[in-house]
Design an enzyme around this catalytic site. Structure first.
Site, PDB file in Angstrom:
ATOM      1  N   GLU A   1       0.836  -1.212   0.000  1.00 21.53           N
ATOM      2  CA  GLU A   1       0.000   0.000   0.000  1.00 21.53           C
ATOM      3  C   GLU A   1       0.872   1.264   0.000  1.00 21.53           C
ATOM      4  O   GLU A   1       0.579   2.223  -0.708  1.00 21.53           O
ATOM      5  CB  GLU A   1      -0.929   0.026   1.214  1.00 21.53           C
ATOM      6  CG  GLU A   1      -2.197  -0.749   1.042  1.00 21.53           C
ATOM      7  CD  GLU A   1      -3.174  -0.134   0.041  1.00 21.53           C
ATOM      8  OE1 GLU A   1      -2.949   0.981  -0.473  1.00 21.53           O
ATOM      9  OE2 GLU A   1      -4.174  -0.796  -0.229  1.00 21.53           O
TER      10      GLU A   1
ATOM     11  N   GLU B   1       1.777   6.499  -6.954  1.00 23.02           N
ATOM     12  CA  GLU B   1       0.689   7.378  -7.382  1.00 23.02           C
ATOM     13  C   GLU B   1       1.050   8.849  -7.185  1.00 23.02           C
ATOM     14  O   GLU B   1       0.809   9.673  -8.073  1.00 23.02           O
ATOM     15  CB  GLU B   1      -0.590   7.058  -6.618  1.00 23.02           C
ATOM     16  CG  GLU B   1      -1.245   5.775  -7.064  1.00 23.02           C
ATOM     17  CD  GLU B   1      -2.527   5.489  -6.307  1.00 23.02           C
ATOM     18  OE1 GLU B   1      -2.835   6.195  -5.314  1.00 23.02           O
ATOM     19  OE2 GLU B   1      -3.231   4.547  -6.712  1.00 23.02           O
TER      20      GLU B   1
END
Length: 121
Positions: A65, A72
């Site tokens: 994650e 991102e």
């Protein structure tokens, strides 16, 4: 080695984890799932090997994650407008998280279902 420099690195690492927790819904979801899995481990009295497996799997999911979030954020910074390659990179990073989460779920089933079965049946 300079102990002060190590403390600064640890501070930034903790700051990054905190930032991801506050800004990323999926990181919060996986963190909460980790807390429940740890609670289940205590309630069901898993053994040392099972604890090691559980801790590694939780670490891998949260690490995936964090890496996904980093990818991102970096892509959004470098290429704020849509680009197919940027989108593909984000999709691949999200896919890595999905694989880690599915593996963790499968391991959770393998660890906890037999213990629950023994309790209820």
């Amino acid at each position: 080695m300079n102990d002060k420099k190590h403390g600064i690195g640890l501070f930034h690492a903790i700051k990054g984890i905190g930032s991801a927790f506050l800004s990323e819904r999926n990181f919060r979801i996986h963190s909460i799932a980790a807390v429940f899995a740890i609670g289940a481990g205590f309630l069901l009295r898993i053994n040392r090997l099972e604890w090691m497996i559980l801790v590694v799997v939780i670490g891998l999911v949260l690490q995936a994650e964090l890496l996904n979030t980093a990818a991102e954020k970096l892509i959004d910074y470098i290429k704020p407008e849509f680009h197919p390659v940027a989108g593909l990179v984000k999709d691949v990073a999200a896919g890595a998280v999905l694989i880690a989460a599915l593996a963790a779920f499968a391991i959770g089933l393998l660890l906890f279902v037999p213990k629950l079965y023994d309790i209820f049946f």
